[in-house]
Design a protein around this motif. Structure first.
Motif, PDB file in Angstrom:
ATOM      1  N   TRP A  96      39.962  42.306  36.221  1.00  0.00           N
ATOM      2  CA  TRP A  96      39.244  41.408  35.898  1.00  0.00           C
ATOM      3  C   TRP A  96      38.119  42.063  36.129  1.00  0.00           C
ATOM      4  CZ3 TRP A  96      35.701  38.752  38.088  1.00  0.00           C
ATOM      5  CH2 TRP A  96      34.555  37.752  37.643  1.00  0.00           C
ATOM      6  N   GLU A 114      36.263  45.264  34.567  1.00  0.00           N
ATOM      7  CA  GLU A 114      35.722  44.719  33.015  1.00  0.00           C
ATOM      8  C   GLU A 114      34.372  44.183  32.880  1.00  0.00           C
ATOM      9  OE1 GLU A 114      38.222  44.339  29.282  1.00  0.00           O
ATOM     10  OE2 GLU A 114      38.241  42.839  30.909  1.00  0.00           O
ATOM     11  N   SER A 115      34.949  43.167  33.466  1.00  0.00           N
ATOM     12  CA  SER A 115      33.245  41.902  33.894  1.00  0.00           C
ATOM     13  C   SER A 115      32.584  42.082  34.518  1.00  0.00           C
ATOM     14  CB  SER A 115      34.217  40.505  34.064  1.00  0.00           C
ATOM     15  OG  SER A 115      33.926  40.717  35.166  1.00  0.00           O
ATOM     16  N   GLU A 150      31.770  46.547  33.678  1.00  0.00           N
ATOM     17  CA  GLU A 150      31.740  46.866  31.853  1.00  0.00           C
ATOM     18  C   GLU A 150      32.421  47.881  31.497  1.00  0.00           C
ATOM     19  OE1 GLU A 150      27.569  46.119  31.093  1.00  0.00           O
ATOM     20  OE2 GLU A 150      27.636  44.214  31.781  1.00  0.00           O
TER      21      GLU A 150
END
Length: 89
Positions: free
Chosen positions: A7, A10-11, A14
């Motif tokens: 997570w 990804e968040s 990016e």
């Protein structure tokens, strides 16, 4: 911890799906790092690579449920329900 790490990558950082797959593969192959249930992580990674619009952690949840005999896993997410081992509720 793996789901949380993915997570963050990804968040916050990016990373693209391709980059996430490489990162997860690197964790699986690391000599000094031990992941719980590597067979489950590998299956989740394969499902993630093959899916469209489904996150790695969702694929991981499906594979954990399958390994523990809790399938099919009911989900509200229609995209996820297309994965083997999951069904729409």
């Amino acid at each position: 911890m793996l789901a949380e790490s993915v997570w963050v990558l990804e968040s916050v950082y990016e990373l693209t799906k391709t980059q996430l797959c490489v990162a997860i593969s690197m964790l699986l192959e690391h000599r000094q790092l031990v992941l719980q249930d590597t067979d489950v992580v590998r299956l989740a990674l394969d499902g993630y690579k093959a899916s469209r619009g489904v996150g790695f952690t969702d694929c991981l949840a499906v594979e954990i449920a399958r390994k523990n005999g809790h399938g099919p896993m009911g989900r509200f997410d229609r995209k996820l329900s297309k994965l083997a081992g999951a069904e729409a509720v």
